[in-house]
Design a protein around this motif. Structure first.
Motif, PDB file in Angstrom:
ATOM      1  N   VAL A   1     -14.279   8.753  -3.354  1.00 30.00           N
ATOM      2  CA  VAL A   1     -12.881   8.430  -3.058  1.00 30.00           C
ATOM      3  C   VAL A   1     -12.217   9.660  -2.455  1.00 30.00           C
ATOM      4  CG1 VAL A   1     -10.645   7.928  -4.106  1.00 30.00           C
ATOM      5  CG2 VAL A   1     -12.673   6.646  -4.815  1.00 30.00           C
ATOM      6  N   ALA A   2     -11.601   9.497  -1.276  1.00 24.84           N
ATOM      7  CA  ALA A   2     -10.929  10.619  -0.641  1.00 24.84           C
ATOM      8  C   ALA A   2      -9.537  10.790  -1.233  1.00 24.84           C
ATOM      9  CB  ALA A   2     -10.844  10.397   0.870  1.00 24.84           C
ATOM     10  N   SER A   3      -8.827   9.653  -1.381  1.00 29.29           N
ATOM     11  CA  SER A   3      -7.525   9.721  -2.042  1.00 29.29           C
ATOM     12  C   SER A   3      -7.165   8.331  -2.514  1.00 29.29           C
ATOM     13  CB  SER A   3      -6.448  10.270  -1.102  1.00 29.29           C
ATOM     14  OG  SER A   3      -6.209   9.353  -0.066  1.00 29.29           O
ATOM     15  N   ALA A   4      -6.250   8.252  -3.495  1.00 25.02           N
ATOM     16  CA  ALA A   4      -5.861   6.962  -4.035  1.00 25.02           C
ATOM     17  C   ALA A   4      -4.371   6.960  -4.308  1.00 25.02           C
ATOM     18  CB  ALA A   4      -6.630   6.658  -5.322  1.00 25.02           C
ATOM     19  N   ALA A   5      -3.750   5.805  -4.210  1.00 28.51           N
ATOM     20  CA  ALA A   5      -2.311   5.701  -4.466  1.00 28.51           C
ATOM     21  C   ALA A   5      -1.965   4.254  -4.795  1.00 28.51           C
ATOM     22  CB  ALA A   5      -1.518   6.170  -3.252  1.00 28.51           C
ATOM     23  N   LEU A   6      -0.708   4.034  -5.238  1.00 26.63           N
ATOM     24  CA  LEU A   6      -0.240   2.687  -5.566  1.00 26.63           C
ATOM     25  C   LEU A   6       0.914   2.306  -4.652  1.00 26.63           C
ATOM     26  CD1 LEU A   6      -0.017   2.900  -9.468  1.00 26.63           C
ATOM     27  CD2 LEU A   6      -1.889   1.974  -8.097  1.00 26.63           C
ATOM     28  N   VAL A   7       1.015   1.027  -4.385  1.00 22.14           N
ATOM     29  CA  VAL A   7       2.170   0.517  -3.642  1.00 22.14           C
ATOM     30  C   VAL A   7       2.513  -0.857  -4.220  1.00 22.14           C
ATOM     31  CG1 VAL A   7       0.709  -0.465  -1.816  1.00 22.14           C
ATOM     32  CG2 VAL A   7       3.121   0.009  -1.334  1.00 22.14           C
ATOM     33  N   GLY A   8       3.804  -1.181  -4.228  1.00 25.22           N
ATOM     34  CA  GLY A   8       4.223  -2.469  -4.806  1.00 25.22           C
ATOM     35  C   GLY A   8       3.805  -3.637  -3.956  1.00 25.22           C
ATOM     36  N   ALA A   9       4.081  -3.564  -2.670  1.00 29.21           N
ATOM     37  CA  ALA A   9       3.747  -4.673  -1.776  1.00 29.21           C
ATOM     38  C   ALA A   9       3.022  -4.109  -0.568  1.00 29.21           C
ATOM     39  CB  ALA A   9       5.014  -5.412  -1.341  1.00 29.21           C
ATOM     40  N   LEU A  10       1.711  -4.223  -0.596  1.00 30.06           N
ATOM     41  CA  LEU A  10       0.893  -3.693   0.492  1.00 30.06           C
ATOM     42  C   LEU A  10       1.174  -4.467   1.785  1.00 30.06           C
ATOM     43  CD1 LEU A  10      -1.571  -1.731   0.973  1.00 30.06           C
ATOM     44  CD2 LEU A  10      -2.985  -3.789   0.774  1.00 30.06           C
ATOM     45  N   PRO A  11       1.301  -3.752   2.915  1.00 29.35           N
ATOM     46  CA  PRO A  11       1.471  -4.464   4.186  1.00 29.35           C
ATOM     47  C   PRO A  11       0.336  -5.458   4.412  1.00 29.35           C
ATOM     48  CG  PRO A  11       1.775  -2.107   4.506  1.00 29.35           C
ATOM     49  CD  PRO A  11       1.335  -2.309   3.090  1.00 29.35           C
ATOM     50  N   PHE A  12       0.640  -6.589   5.015  1.00 30.03           N
ATOM     51  CA  PHE A  12      -0.329  -7.634   5.378  1.00 30.03           C
ATOM     52  C   PHE A  12      -0.917  -8.368   4.165  1.00 30.03           C
ATOM     53  CE2 PHE A  12      -0.074  -4.970   9.030  1.00 30.03           C
ATOM     54  CZ  PHE A  12      -0.157  -5.833  10.099  1.00 30.03           C
ATOM     55  N   SER A  13      -0.446  -8.036   2.958  1.00 28.02           N
ATOM     56  CA  SER A  13      -0.990  -8.718   1.790  1.00 28.02           C
ATOM     57  C   SER A  13      -0.235 -10.013   1.527  1.00 28.02           C
ATOM     58  CB  SER A  13      -0.871  -7.816   0.565  1.00 28.02           C
ATOM     59  OG  SER A  13       0.506  -7.623   0.260  1.00 28.02           O
ATOM     60  N   GLY A  14       0.888 -10.202   2.209  1.00 35.07           N
ATOM     61  CA  GLY A  14       1.712 -11.377   1.951  1.00 35.07           C
ATOM     62  C   GLY A  14       2.777 -11.087   0.903  1.00 35.07           C
ATOM     63  N   ASN A  15       2.615  -9.973   0.185  1.00 34.33           N
ATOM     64  CA  ASN A  15       3.635  -9.588  -0.798  1.00 34.33           C
ATOM     65  C   ASN A  15       4.763  -8.851  -0.096  1.00 34.33           C
ATOM     66  OD1 ASN A  15       1.948 -10.541  -2.807  1.00 34.33           O
ATOM     67  ND2 ASN A  15       0.973  -8.540  -3.087  1.00 34.33           N
ATOM     68  N   ALA A  16       5.954  -8.938  -0.651  1.00 33.20           N
ATOM     69  CA  ALA A  16       7.071  -8.171  -0.121  1.00 33.20           C
ATOM     70  C   ALA A  16       8.139  -8.069  -1.191  1.00 33.20           C
ATOM     71  CB  ALA A  16       7.652  -8.849   1.118  1.00 33.20           C
ATOM     72  N   ASN A  17       8.836  -6.949  -1.215  1.00 36.11           N
ATOM     73  CA  ASN A  17       9.961  -6.781  -2.134  1.00 36.11           C
ATOM     74  C   ASN A  17      11.216  -6.554  -1.307  1.00 36.11           C
ATOM     75  OD1 ASN A  17       8.251  -6.720  -4.420  1.00 36.11           O
ATOM     76  ND2 ASN A  17       7.770  -4.570  -3.980  1.00 36.11           N
ATOM     77  N   ARG A  18      12.327  -6.989  -1.855  1.00 32.52           N
ATOM     78  CA  ARG A  18      13.603  -6.652  -1.232  1.00 32.52           C
ATOM     79  C   ARG A  18      14.487  -6.042  -2.304  1.00 32.52           C
ATOM     80  NH1 ARG A  18      13.366  -8.769   3.716  1.00 32.52           N
ATOM     81  NH2 ARG A  18      15.495  -8.388   4.398  1.00 32.52           N
ATOM     82  N   ILE A  19      15.422  -5.252  -1.847  1.00 35.68           N
ATOM     83  CA  ILE A  19      16.322  -4.604  -2.791  1.00 35.68           C
ATOM     84  C   ILE A  19      17.714  -4.572  -2.166  1.00 35.68           C
ATOM     85  CG2 ILE A  19      16.159  -2.207  -2.003  1.00 35.68           C
ATOM     86  CD1 ILE A  19      15.729  -1.403  -4.903  1.00 35.68           C
ATOM     87  N   SER A  20      18.697  -4.570  -3.011  1.00 33.62           N
ATOM     88  CA  SER A  20      20.065  -4.560  -2.514  1.00 33.62           C
ATOM     89  C   SER A  20      20.601  -3.129  -2.561  1.00 33.62           C
ATOM     90  CB  SER A  20      20.914  -5.492  -3.377  1.00 33.62           C
ATOM     91  OG  SER A  20      22.201  -5.585  -2.835  1.00 33.62           O
ATOM     92  N   ILE A  21      21.109  -2.619  -1.438  1.00 29.84           N
ATOM     93  CA  ILE A  21      21.639  -1.243  -1.405  1.00 29.84           C
ATOM     94  C   ILE A  21      23.038  -1.237  -0.814  1.00 29.84           C
ATOM     95  CG2 ILE A  21      19.346  -0.192  -1.113  1.00 29.84           C
ATOM     96  CD1 ILE A  21      20.242   0.255   1.888  1.00 29.84           C
ATOM     97  N   THR A  22      23.756  -0.176  -1.097  1.00 28.49           N
ATOM     98  CA  THR A  22      25.031   0.013  -0.395  1.00 28.49           C
ATOM     99  C   THR A  22      25.017   1.405   0.211  1.00 28.49           C
ATOM    100  OG1 THR A  22      25.938   0.541  -2.562  1.00 28.49           O
ATOM    101  CG2 THR A  22      26.556  -1.570  -1.620  1.00 28.49           C
ATOM    102  N   LEU A  23      25.508   1.496   1.452  1.00 25.09           N
ATOM    103  CA  LEU A  23      25.580   2.768   2.156  1.00 25.09           C
ATOM    104  C   LEU A  23      26.973   3.332   1.910  1.00 25.09           C
ATOM    105  CD1 LEU A  23      23.919   1.651   5.489  1.00 25.09           C
ATOM    106  CD2 LEU A  23      22.855   2.756   3.524  1.00 25.09           C
ATOM    107  N   PRO A  24      27.112   4.675   1.972  1.00 21.94           N
ATOM    108  CA  PRO A  24      28.405   5.297   1.651  1.00 21.94           C
ATOM    109  C   PRO A  24      29.569   4.731   2.471  1.00 21.94           C
ATOM    110  CG  PRO A  24      26.774   6.936   2.377  1.00 21.94           C
ATOM    111  CD  PRO A  24      26.076   5.635   2.294  1.00 21.94           C
ATOM    112  N   ASP A  25      29.331   4.483   3.776  1.00 22.73           N
ATOM    113  CA  ASP A  25      30.450   4.051   4.614  1.00 22.73           C
ATOM    114  C   ASP A  25      30.525   2.527   4.749  1.00 22.73           C
ATOM    115  OD1 ASP A  25      28.031   4.234   5.774  1.00 22.73           O
ATOM    116  OD2 ASP A  25      28.736   4.967   7.721  1.00 22.73           O
ATOM    117  N   ARG A  26      29.704   1.807   4.009  1.00 23.86           N
ATOM    118  CA  ARG A  26      29.753   0.342   4.095  1.00 23.86           C
ATOM    119  C   ARG A  26      29.793  -0.236   2.684  1.00 23.86           C
ATOM    120  NH1 ARG A  26      25.734  -1.896   8.603  1.00 23.86           N
ATOM    121  NH2 ARG A  26      25.616  -0.058   9.960  1.00 23.86           N
TER     122      ARG A  26
END
Lengths: 113, 857
Positions: free
Chosen positions: B548-573
């Motif tokens: 193994v060269a390197s390993a890591a975790l991700v919540g929703a891997l690209p192309f896996s069909g999974n996806a997460n969304r989150i609600s954010i607010t920007l300072p000026d909006r």
């Protein structure tokens, strides 16, 4: 008397004869048609039953003649054929073609006198 | 034979009567001449000859519409077809191919479009999504769902959510896709369990005993169809669930892939907080109600809720669509395109065969003329030819069935995305369709020779019929060229799209990356920080595996069909924004090969209690602060009804395609797992060698940390990317195969016509050569014919293609449907193929010996 010409040698001509006979005599049964042709041609044209009935049914199929069952003068059940409008037109066409043919044949034969 | 005698008895009797009366009339006449009756009758019979023979010959000429003559036609037709095995085989194979193609495509159309759902009254089923300002596919809160249940236009409404669940307490920890639903769910669908019961209201109560209902396939495959599984306890997501029911085998929901069904309160994300929208909904329209009514009433309830709870429900609505629409979804257009292509092939095949039969019919001129002069009615001749076509069609239909079966197998194997979970087969509907197509094609391609026979029978040997026929034959071939051109252009456009899509960079390096998914058992870890610690321990363990060269975790891997969304607010909006989101472990970008453009990556020092940090992608930075400094800026992430966490942007990374290569780039936000613990993770492992070879040792490394941990979807990242445009690839290859078939048919059509024309014109060409034309001149004559025909076909085809390819618009990528290069290329290709097809007859013409040619005539 010349040797009678059998109708099988008249391929194509039989239609004309039948149509002409019906045009001249009105509704007739098969037997009357054949005797008429025979008599009028002085027994020269002898129509075989084996050619007549197929021809009648064929011509009927083409819509040139129509048929119905009736009773003869001797009280016999007979099938009478009569000319239709299409048959009348066809008769004209065939008669004209026949005239042209005989004329053409005649011309060829008379060519050298 | 019995049927035949019954059918004809009346006609026969009629004829017999007529002939008998003829004999009797003759006898009467003889009697009148003084011959005794008995003798007269005998003589009349003798003179008449053989009655049976006369009857027979009359009957033969008589045009019966009866079955007898049809049998005759069939016998005669079979004899003819046997006498020309080459043409017969060519026609049957061509037909088999075109019918087979249509049958296979129709089986998919039938399965996917015509019976998308196998429930009672599927048209009345609805799918409900929550909507926000930014999203039309959000979830609905449990409280909102309860409020929506009361609208009069709905007969029932049920929560529905799907998520993987861990199955433990078995030899190797496994995973089932969990369906979390309300007790009304199966009633709304109209599904009754084959064993046991469904989920009832009792099961839904908080703290009730855990229950689950299994799909038939799970019961069969995992529990060997053992009925004693009822009452058995399964450990799902670390909690005991008693199996209370088994669903019928016919229950194969197209809109969800859930395998084990549980009450919605067991959904790990279940919450009664109005700000959380954990579920979707399934509903059935009340009798007499329409989808418009439901839409209006549900919208009204949501408006009322928005006024009542402005904090959580502002701008919240509900989207209502027919469930069948969702089940069919994106498959409709490609299937319609393929159907149209198959129909083109069918037409082309018909034109091809019609041309072949027409040329053959010319060879039968003599026969037809003789039969006509013998008194065969033209209708009868036409029928004879049609019977022959139908015989061919029947044989073609049978061969077509074989090809269709082959096609269905290919669809099943090579195009699972097209047909989804539906079982494709040659069911009675498909077979009936095949039969209808075969008969219609028989009539279609039989018409031309049949009409030709009529012209010949009436106009006998007149030239007019010949000219008309030749013109018709030319039109047939030009039509084939046009159809082939249309299909080739379609294939060209699809091919160009495929090439364009395959060339798109996904934003990461997919080679030598192994991925697998797991979910830490919900509720097993006392605190969120314990959960995050466990996640990092797993990564650490995997990273130490040799190879193994390197390993890591991700919540929703690209192309896996999974996806997460989150609600954010920007300072000026002040308005919250829903954007793509991923929790990751440090080292994810390096492992996945995503470039760090600015700032820093996460490290293990970014812990629970240190400064809350985020990384954004380039699109995020460009969209909200184009040209300005982004690093160090603060944004807020919503974490509940009112709470929000301020986080600081510490770096910018490259854009990554999340769903597919052809998708646009969306703003994305990343946080470290340590600061947003999450039970679900996709392990991403960059390996030194073949990634799949390490799968086993990587799993062992996970189990070394957490013994009872289900792991699933073990695949390479390359596979995921490749799979993402499988659909386009299948459609493209299907179109290319159709186009190749079309090109071949058109070339054969051209070749056949030209060969025939050259034969017909032997005398003319001989004369031309006798008076001084060179072989080159003759060749030029033939080539001129080809160019005229092909040119006409190409022009017609282009006109139609310009109109038809508009319907391909949604299927092509990076190319306009009027792309001149493709049109030009296809036209040139067709001209070349036409010239090749013309080469052989042309050469034969050029090599004619004028003397021989003239003598032949």
């Amino acid at each position: 008397m010349p040797r009678p010409l059998r109708s099988e040698n008249l391929q194509g001509t039989l239609d004309l004869l039948v149509l002409k006979t019906l045009a001249a005599r009105g509704a007739l049964h098969g037997y009357a048609i054949s005797t008429h042709i025979q008599q009028v041609s002085d027994d020269f044209l002898r129509v075989e039953e084996g050619s007549l009935y197929p021809a009648l049914h064929r011509i009927e199929g083409l819509g040139w003649i129509s048929s119905e069952w009736s009773t003869s003068s001797t009280n016999r059940r007979v099938k009478l054929y009569s000319l239709t409008a299409a048959g009348r037109r066809q008769l004209e066409i065939e008669q004209k073609r026949w005239d042209e043919l005989t004329l053409a044949v005649k011309k060829v034969l008379e060519c050298y006198g | 034979m019995k049927l035949r005698s019954m059918w004809n008895r009346r006609l026969d009797e009629d004829l017999q009567d007529e002939l008998r009366s003829h004999i009797e009339l003759k006898a009467e006449e003889l009697e009148a001449n003084g011959i005794p009756r008995d003798e007269a009758l005998l003589e009349a019979r003798r003179r008449f000859g053989n009655v049976t023979l006369v009857a027979e010959s009359t009957r033969e000429l008589h045009v019966f519409t009866g079955i007898e003559s049809i049998f005759q036609d069939i016998r005669y037709g079979l004899r003819r077809l046997r006498r020309e095995p080459g043409i017969t085989a060519a026609v049957v194979v061509t037909l088999g191919l075109v019918i087979g193609v249509n049958g296979a495509i129709f089986s998919a159309v039938e399965a996917v479009l015509l019976r998308p759902l196998s429930y009672p009254e599927p048209d009345r089923l609805l799918q409900l999504y929550g909507t926000t300002k930014d999203s039309s596919q959000d979830g609905i809160s449990i409280a909102d769902l309860e409020a929506l249940a009361s609208v009069p236009s709905l007969a029932g409404i049920a929560a529905e959510q799907t998520q993987s669940v861990n199955l433990t307490g078995v030899e190797e920890p496994g995973r089932l896709i969990g369906g979390f639903v309300s007790s009304s769910y199966f009633g709304i669908l109209g599904v009754t369990p084959v064993l046991g019961r469904g989920i009832n209201a009792e099961d839904e109560k908080p703290n009730g005993p855990g229950v689950c209902v299994l799909n038939y396939a799970v019961w069969r495959d995992r529990f060997g169809s053992d009925p004693s599984v009822l009452g058995r306890s399964l450990i799902l997501n670390n909690a005991a669930h008693t199996v209370v029911g088994i669903l019928p085998e016919s229950f194969r929901p197209r809109h969800t892939n859930a395998e084990a069904w549980m009450p919605v309160r067991d959904y790990p994300g279940y919450s009664r907080d109005r700000a959380r929208t954990p579920v979707f909904a399934l509903a059935r329209l009340a009798p007499g109600a329409t989808i418009q009514q439901a839409r209006a009433e549900l919208g009204g309830v949501m408006l009322r809720l928005a006024q009542e709870y402005p904090k959580t429900n502002r701008d919240r609505g509900v989207a209502v669509s027919a469930l069948s629409e969702i089940a069919v979804g994106a498959r409709r257009n490609p299937l319609l395109v393929l159907s149209a292509a198959a129909a083109c092939i069918l037409l082309l095949g018909c034109a091809n065969i019609a041309g072949l039969l027409l040329a053959k019919a010319v060879g039968r001129k003599q026969e037809i003329a003789i039969r006509a002069s013998l008194g065969a009615k033209t209708g009868r001749l036409m029928r004879q030819l049609l019977t022959e076509s139908l015989l061919l069609a029947g044989a073609g239909g049978v061969v077509g069935m074989i090809f269709a079966d082959l096609g269905v197998t290919m669809l099943r194997v090579y195009s699972p995305d097209l047909v989804g979970s539906t079982e494709l087969r040659l069911n009675p509907q498909v077979l009936a369709y095949l039969a209808v197509v075969a008969i219609l094609t028989g009539i279609l391609f039989g018409l031309a020779p049949a009409f030709n026979a009529r012209t010949q029978a009436t106009a006998s040997l007149r030239q007019r019929g010949d000219t008309r026929r030749r013109r018709f034959q030319n039109a047939l071939v030009a039509g084939q060229v046009a159809l082939a051109l249309i299909l080739l252009i379609g294939a060209g456009l699809m091919g160009a799209s495929l090439r364009n899509v395959a060339a798109i960079e996904p934003g990461f390096r997919a080679e030598r990356v192994l991925t697998m998914e797991y979910r830490l058992a919900p509720g097993k870890y006392a605190s969120a920080s314990r959960q995050a610690t466990m996640q990092y321990r797993i990564v650490e363990s995997v990273a130490s595996v040799p190879g193994v060269a390197s390993a890591a975790l991700v919540g929703a891997l690209p192309f896996s069909g999974n996806a997460n969304r989150i609600s954010i607010t920007l300072p000026d909006r002040p308005e919250p924004l829903a954007i793509g989101y991923n929790p990751i472990s440090p080292g994810y970008f390096r492992t996945a090969g995503i470039p760090l453009l600015k700032g820093r990556d996460f490290s293990f020092a970014d812990a629970e209690n240190s400064q809350a940090v985020v990384l954004v992608n380039r699109t995020f930075a460009d969209r909200f602060w184009a040209g300005k400094d982004v690093l160090g800026r603060q944004i807020r992430i919503s974490t509940g009804a009112s709470a929000s966490t301020p986080v600081t942007i510490v770096g910018i990374v490259g854009d990554v395609k999340q769903f597919g290569l052809a998708e646009g780039n969306e703003p994305q936000l990343y946080r470290p797992y340590a600061q947003d613990p999450y039970d679900f993770a996709t392990l991403v492992v960059r390996t030194k060698g073949d990634p799949m070879e390490l799968a086993k040792s990587v799993k062992q490394a996970i189990w070394a940390v957490e013994r009872q941990q289900s792991v699933w979807k073990v695949r390479t990242l390359e596979y995921l990317v490749d799979r993402s445009y499988n659909f386009l690839r299948y459609i493209t290859w299907a179109t290319v195969a159709f186009a190749a078939l079309a090109l071949l048919l058109a070339a054969l059509g051209l070749y056949g016509l030209l060969s025939y024309t050259v034969n017909q014109r032997t005398a003319e060409l001989g004369i031309r050569m006798a008076v001084g034309a060179t072989p080159a001149d003759v060749l030029r004559l033939v080539v001129r014919d080809v160019l005229t025909l092909t040119g006409a076909g190409v022009v017609t085809g282009i006109v139609f293609a310009l109109w038809l390819t508009r319907f391909l618009q949604s299927q092509v990528y990076g190319v306009t449907t009027t792309e001149p290069a493709i049109y030009l290329g296809v036209a040139i290709l067709l001209l070349i193929v036409a010239l090749v097809a013309a080469w052989f007859p042309g050469r034969r013409a050029a090599r004619l010996d004028p003397v021989m040619a003239l003598r032949q005539q």
